[in-house]
Motif scaffolding. Sequence first.
Motif, PDB file in Angstrom:
ATOM      1  N   GLY A  70      65.991  13.999 -72.637  1.00 23.02           N
ATOM      2  CA  GLY A  70      66.919  15.033 -73.615  1.00 23.02           C
ATOM      3  C   GLY A  70      66.012  15.637 -74.061  1.00 23.02           C
ATOM      4  O   GLY A  70      65.977  16.545 -74.817  1.00 23.02           O
ATOM      5  N   SER A  71      64.375  15.403 -73.630  1.00 23.82           N
ATOM      6  CA  SER A  71      63.383  16.193 -74.179  1.00 23.82           C
ATOM      7  C   SER A  71      63.471  18.149 -73.751  1.00 23.82           C
ATOM      8  O   SER A  71      62.440  18.810 -73.746  1.00 23.82           O
ATOM      9  N   GLY A  72      63.619  18.580 -72.110  1.00 21.11           N
ATOM     10  CA  GLY A  72      63.709  19.203 -71.760  1.00 21.11           C
ATOM     11  C   GLY A  72      61.901  19.225 -70.398  1.00 21.11           C
ATOM     12  O   GLY A  72      62.640  20.245 -69.952  1.00 21.11           O
ATOM     13  N   ARG A 114      60.389  18.247 -67.141  1.00 24.65           N
ATOM     14  CA  ARG A 114      60.432  17.906 -65.568  1.00 24.65           C
ATOM     15  C   ARG A 114      59.503  16.538 -66.065  1.00 24.65           C
ATOM     16  O   ARG A 114      58.762  16.261 -65.893  1.00 24.65           O
ATOM     17  N   ASP A 124      69.288  10.225 -67.511  1.00 28.47           N
ATOM     18  CA  ASP A 124      69.079  11.989 -67.180  1.00 28.47           C
ATOM     19  C   ASP A 124      67.793  11.611 -66.692  1.00 28.47           C
ATOM     20  O   ASP A 124      67.275  13.054 -66.305  1.00 28.47           O
TER      21      ASP A 124
END
Length: 419
Positions: free
Chosen positions: A25-27, A29, A187
């Motif tokens: 969820g940190s963005g 990659r 994710d």
Amino acid sequence: MDSRYDVVIVGGGASGIAAARTLAGSGLRTILLEAGSRLGGRAHTEVRDDLALDLGCGWLHSGDRNAWTGIAEAAGVEIDRRTPAWGQQYRNLGFSPQDQRAARDAFDHWLERMEQAPPSSDRASDALLPECEWNGHIAAMTGFISGVTPERISVADYLAYEDAATDCNWRLPRGYGTLVTANMPQDVAHRLATPVDRIALAADGVRLTTPAGDIDARTVILTVSTTVLSGDTIALPDALDPWRAAAAQLPLGRNEKLFLAVDGPSPFEPETQVLGKPGDPASASCYLLPFGWPVVECFLGGDGARQAEAEGADAAFARAIDDLVALFGADVRRSLRPVTASAWSADPRIGGAYSCALPGRADARTTLAQSFDDRIFFAGEATNPVDFSTAHGAHDSGVRAAREVLGVMGLATGTGPYS
């Protein structure tokens, strides 16, 4: 597999999974690379006849402050909070009450000497009384606890764990390894059977070489064992020599597990325990009918695990059965059948059980936990100053390393869904 990432996590054990949970969820990659064919590392549950047999970590040590306890509770996973049967020889078989008291007193007094007057050598064996007949028993206990005999134990390191640990040791009927692997966040990408063969410094980050191709990353979190880090399994840049040297001062001890099936009637009672040879440093600790299941879990530490490694699983099973026959009688042999055994020391991507600082080298844990040039970060149980040798220590180190990465990236820490 893409070739560019913000973060590459090397190793899919408890620390790698915890790092992935923190970065979710940190963005960023992110990808996790695991050399083996499964996640979990030294947290591995093997299911046989619907029984969850933990070949690696099996107890929620310091369960009242163990991060995996909270994770299990949040997921509705059953936790068994009964007190372990450790230190209670079933029916005093082969170990009289007087001898049990003497052995326990010898261990307690050894621990007191280390706490009150630690030897200048920082070597735990130097706190033993040479004439004590229970030194072999103490060596068996340190084999279970640290994976080595007292000659290879730092007093400062041993006491750091002892002082931090609580008396809450709980279990997970569906397996500790099951819990750990189930919590790899969906994710965050991961690849199994993808060993990292080389890590090199690049102008704008780090380059990792794998059989599937090269990967460029801004940052790397290394969660591999100290055996791997200090060895030649992964080629590392010379700049990491201080970390490799620190890892060499934190070698993995030897611990293995054997599981025996109990077929039909037996003299065993559920949730009991025996030491096979109480005064022998190579003694096995046999947990009888855990959870009431028809199995015996034999735990080998230090000399016993090293002997099993040298002679092979068949010989180790035969010795464990012989020990139980000596205590319970010849008829029990017909009830016992080998099921499965661990081989942590033989696994080239692990190389042992858990870390124990050599005498005078407890500070190596602090060195190993430092990051390099805001590009390479280190996690794993060996980097934890007090909860080393545990899955929760590994977890907490993964969270720490991931938060360090988030800080370097200029992102807020602790805001992800799994933080």
